[in-house]
Design a protein around this motif. Structure first.
Motif, PDB file in Angstrom:
ATOM      1  N   LEU A  99      39.463 -46.594 -23.605  1.00 27.19           N
ATOM      2  CA  LEU A  99      38.559 -45.472 -23.395  1.00 27.19           C
ATOM      3  C   LEU A  99      37.578 -45.758 -22.257  1.00 27.19           C
ATOM      4  N   LEU A 100      37.180 -47.024 -22.141  1.00 24.60           N
ATOM      5  CA  LEU A 100      36.203 -47.423 -21.130  1.00 24.60           C
ATOM      6  C   LEU A 100      36.847 -47.836 -19.799  1.00 24.60           C
ATOM      7  N   ALA A 101      38.172 -47.817 -19.749  1.00 26.77           N
ATOM      8  CA  ALA A 101      38.872 -48.377 -18.591  1.00 26.77           C
ATOM      9  C   ALA A 101      38.513 -47.694 -17.276  1.00 26.77           C
ATOM     10  N   ASP A 102      38.253 -46.397 -17.313  1.00 24.51           N
ATOM     11  CA  ASP A 102      37.961 -45.662 -16.080  1.00 24.51           C
ATOM     12  C   ASP A 102      36.465 -45.487 -15.830  1.00 24.51           C
ATOM     13  N   GLY A 103      35.640 -46.186 -16.609  1.00 30.70           N
ATOM     14  CA  GLY A 103      34.205 -46.109 -16.396  1.00 30.70           C
ATOM     15  C   GLY A 103      33.451 -45.976 -17.704  1.00 30.70           C
ATOM     16  N   ALA A 104      32.284 -46.591 -17.767  1.00 29.60           N
ATOM     17  CA  ALA A 104      31.488 -46.565 -18.993  1.00 29.60           C
ATOM     18  C   ALA A 104      30.554 -45.364 -19.054  1.00 29.60           C
ATOM     19  N   SER A 105      30.420 -44.640 -17.946  1.00 31.45           N
ATOM     20  CA  SER A 105      29.514 -43.498 -17.904  1.00 31.45           C
ATOM     21  C   SER A 105      29.953 -42.409 -18.874  1.00 31.45           C
ATOM     22  N   GLY A 106      29.025 -41.968 -19.719  1.00 32.67           N
ATOM     23  CA  GLY A 106      29.325 -40.881 -20.639  1.00 32.67           C
ATOM     24  C   GLY A 106      30.182 -41.279 -21.824  1.00 32.67           C
ATOM     25  N   ILE A 107      30.115 -42.554 -22.222  1.00 27.64           N
ATOM     26  CA  ILE A 107      30.916 -43.047 -23.336  1.00 27.64           C
ATOM     27  C   ILE A 107      30.020 -43.731 -24.367  1.00 27.64           C
TER      28      ILE A 107
END
Length: 222
Positions: A99-107
């Motif tokens: 889930l975090l692979a493409d970026g931690a923003s908004g997670i």
């Protein structure tokens, strides 16, 4: 100035828990624009309503294994502007890393039994909706210790503490308060993390997010 009302889609297969969460969130000024009891209903609701944030349980019908978080990954890929807050009693490190692979923003990823107050949950919702990160320390720990960690292993215990708190969405000032150190000391630890992760300063890059993603990616490797 009145803050914009937070628009939420809530996915939870337990009717009693779902109804209770709708009441709590409504009382806290959020607008629950749709609820879902299955992963397919969740995807349809998010696609139709385009909320600020979707609250997702991991295990949903029909198999009650990983339908919810699979749907979250799909939403993340197709509608990256929608915040995702996984709210579950289960720790699924591999799926969290994906889930975090493409970026931690908004997670966000919070564990139900560890949220002590409704205000904490609502604060996390607002943080995620605004593009921030809200990760339970147990999730961070599972990601941190779940796989190969060559660069992470190079960190001192204090640097690792700082990085874990960064991953939870804390600012330098907040980290300083939690660790009872000066903000300048936190800045030095953060700089050391950047150096060990080979993240040079540039005008465009957000090194803070990249540092978090670097160790999440390494720990999620098989």
């Amino acid at each position: 100035m009145i803050d914009k009302q937070l628009r939420v889609v809530l996915a939870e297969d337990s009717v009693i828990l779902r109804d209770g969460m709708v009441e709590l969130l409504t009382a806290r000024g959020c607008a629950v624009v749709a609820t879902a009891g299955t992963a397919s209903e969740l995807i349809a609701a998010v696609t139709g309503h385009r909320p600020d944030v979707a609250v997702v349980d991991i295990r949903m019908p029909p198999t009650h294994t990983d339908e919810g978080i699979r749907a979250a990954v799909e939403i993340r890929a197709t509608l990256p502007e929608v915040g995702i807050l996984v709210f579950s009693q289960h720790v699924e490190t591999a799926w969290a890393a994906r889930l975090l692979a493409d970026g931690a923003s908004g997670i966000g990823y919070l564990l139900k039994e560890r949220v002590a107050r409704t205000s904490e949950f609502v604060d996390a919702l607002h943080r995620v909706a605004a593009g921030g990160t809200a990760l339970d320390p147990e999730i961070v720990n599972g990601l941190l210790h779940g796989g190969r960690r060559s660069r992470v292993d190079a960190l001192t215990p204090r640097e690792r503490e700082v990085l874990e708190l960064m991953a939870q969405g804390h600012s330098n000032r907040s980290i300083a308060t939690l660790l009872v150190v000066s903000e300048r000391a936190v800045e030095k630890h953060v700089a050391a993390v950047f150096g060990k992760f080979d993240l040079p300063a540039t005008e465009a890059d957000n090194r803070r997010v990249k540092a978090v993603l670097a160790y999440l990616a390494e720990s999620g490797a098989s």
